[in-house]
Enzyme design. Structure first.
Site, PDB file in Angstrom:
ATOM      1  N   ASP A  62     -15.971 -96.289  -9.357  1.00 19.62           N
ATOM      2  CA  ASP A  62     -16.191 -97.731  -9.455  1.00 19.62           C
ATOM      3  C   ASP A  62     -15.115 -98.287 -10.370  1.00 19.62           C
ATOM      4  O   ASP A  62     -15.130 -98.034 -11.586  1.00 19.62           O
ATOM      5  CB  ASP A  62     -17.583 -98.004 -10.020  1.00 19.62           C
ATOM      6  CG  ASP A  62     -17.883 -99.484 -10.209  1.00 19.62           C
ATOM      7  OD1 ASP A  62     -16.989-100.321  -9.947  1.00 19.62           O
ATOM      8  OD2 ASP A  62     -19.011 -99.813 -10.636  1.00 19.62           O
ATOM      9  N   VAL A  63     -14.166 -99.024  -9.818  1.00 14.86           N
ATOM     10  CA  VAL A  63     -13.024 -99.482 -10.622  1.00 14.86           C
ATOM     11  C   VAL A  63     -13.406-100.543 -11.641  1.00 14.86           C
ATOM     12  O   VAL A  63     -12.588-100.902 -12.492  1.00 14.86           O
ATOM     13  CB  VAL A  63     -11.865-100.009  -9.742  1.00 14.86           C
ATOM     14  CG1 VAL A  63     -11.348 -98.923  -8.810  1.00 14.86           C
ATOM     15  CG2 VAL A  63     -12.278-101.257  -8.976  1.00 14.86           C
ATOM     16  N   ASN A  89      -5.323-100.826  -4.831  1.00 16.76           N
ATOM     17  CA  ASN A  89      -5.754-101.543  -3.640  1.00 16.76           C
ATOM     18  C   ASN A  89      -7.199-102.034  -3.673  1.00 16.76           C
ATOM     19  O   ASN A  89      -7.541-102.958  -2.937  1.00 16.76           O
ATOM     20  CB  ASN A  89      -5.553-100.609  -2.432  1.00 16.76           C
ATOM     21  CG  ASN A  89      -6.250-101.076  -1.191  1.00 16.76           C
ATOM     22  OD1 ASN A  89      -5.806-102.017  -0.533  1.00 16.76           O
ATOM     23  ND2 ASN A  89      -7.372-100.439  -0.847  1.00 16.76           N
ATOM     24  N   TYR A 157     -11.331-115.207  -4.841  1.00 12.30           N
ATOM     25  CA  TYR A 157     -10.340-114.301  -4.246  1.00 12.30           C
ATOM     26  C   TYR A 157      -8.926-114.844  -4.475  1.00 12.30           C
ATOM     27  O   TYR A 157      -8.022-114.115  -4.884  1.00 12.30           O
ATOM     28  CB  TYR A 157     -10.616-114.154  -2.751  1.00 12.30           C
ATOM     29  CG  TYR A 157      -9.751-113.124  -2.067  1.00 12.30           C
ATOM     30  CD1 TYR A 157     -10.021-111.768  -2.202  1.00 12.30           C
ATOM     31  CD2 TYR A 157      -8.662-113.502  -1.278  1.00 12.30           C
ATOM     32  CE1 TYR A 157      -9.233-110.811  -1.569  1.00 12.30           C
ATOM     33  CE2 TYR A 157      -7.872-112.558  -0.651  1.00 12.30           C
ATOM     34  CZ  TYR A 157      -8.167-111.215  -0.787  1.00 12.30           C
ATOM     35  OH  TYR A 157      -7.372-110.277  -0.171  1.00 12.30           O
ATOM     36  N   LYS A 161      -6.007-113.045  -6.815  1.00 10.96           N
ATOM     37  CA  LYS A 161      -4.778-112.556  -6.184  1.00 10.96           C
ATOM     38  C   LYS A 161      -3.544-113.238  -6.783  1.00 10.96           C
ATOM     39  O   LYS A 161      -2.484-112.611  -6.914  1.00 10.96           O
ATOM     40  CB  LYS A 161      -4.839-112.742  -4.668  1.00 10.96           C
ATOM     41  CG  LYS A 161      -5.843-111.807  -3.982  1.00 10.96           C
ATOM     42  CD  LYS A 161      -5.541-110.339  -4.285  1.00 10.96           C
ATOM     43  CE  LYS A 161      -6.463-109.396  -3.547  1.00 10.96           C
ATOM     44  NZ  LYS A 161      -6.148-107.970  -3.817  1.00 10.96           N
TER      45      LYS A 161
END
Length: 252
Positions: A62-63, A89, A157, A161
């Site tokens: 789990d990042v 990613n 999002y 990004k």
């Protein structure tokens, strides 16, 4: 250990672009550590690559969990002695909703995965690359077309990004003295389970719904392999690879 073999870490390797890149790296002969939330999905990625079992390390991670990220890179270093490549990613789109309807916990979930998780993975890779011998390595962050322009109803999002672009620049700058290269790939409309709805019809800036052109995800994987294959004296700082006719260039 055969030091001529590249050691790669791919996060979000259980599906989509991450799975495609992990498979391509395995086929190319890399030793690949596959990280992601779902162990079964990671094992499917390895099976699809038909690579030697010793070349793949399946590490459910789990990042968003700092201890889990530390354990990921510790396990890779223990198994193979170094990290040459991180494809950073792991990410999530989050809820699709107008800006004024996004809940704070929904915002935080996207930030924790797409930005903080990306930072923590890059930080751990950077630490190893800085201290290992031979020194250096490469970090490739997965940005998005949304790192340039937003889609409607995608505030978290889009914001994360855009922030990844700043992270890429900072890593690239700080890595200069340690032979650590960092670049970013911004991918548009690669066909994956996550993006399937775009090919079926996606909301546009003018309120219309459009069936958008898509491209095979293997083209994104091929682009990452090109970036990864350069010597550390050369770097693709930013690359955009996208479906040729998607509504990005121009005004829609």
């Amino acid at each position: 250990m055969d030091e001529r073999r590249r050691v790669s870490v791919v996060t979000g390797a259980g599906s989509g672009i991450g799975a495609a890149v992990a498979r391509a790296l395995l086929v190319a002969g890399d030793r690949v550590a596959l990280a992601g939330r779902r162990e079964a999905a990671l094992r499917r990625t390895v099976a699809d690559a038909d690579a030697p079992a010793d070349d793949a390390l399946v590490l459910p991670t789990d990042v968003t969990d700092p201890a889990a990220v530390r354990a990921l890179f510790s396990r890779v270093a223990e198994a193979w002695g170094r990290v040459d490549l991180l494809f950073n990613n792991a990410g999530m789109f989050g809820v699709s909703a107008p800006l004024d309807e996004v809940e704070l916990d929904q915002w935080r979930a996207v930030v924790d995965t797409n930005l903080t998780g990306c930072f923590m993975c890059a930080q751990e890779a950077f630490r190893l690359m800085k201290t290992q011998r031979p020194q250096g390595g490469r970090i490739i962050n997965n940005g998005s077309i949304s790192a340039h322009v937003p889609r409607p109803h995608a505030v978290a999002y889009t914001a994360t990004k855009h922030a990844v672009t700043g992270l890429t620049r900072a890593i690239s700058l700080e890595g200069r003295g340690y032979s650590i290269a960092c670049g970013q790939i911004d991918i548009g409309n690669a066909t994956t389970d996550l993006s399937a709805h775009i090919g079926a019809g996606a909301l546009q800036a003018d309120g219309s719904v459009m069936v958008e052109p898509m491209m095979d995800v293997r083209h994104a994987a091929d682009a990452v392999l090109h970036m990864a294959g350069l010597p550390l004296t050369a770097n693709v700082q930013f690359m955009t690879v996208m479906a040729t006719n998607m509504p990005y260039i121009g005004r829609g």
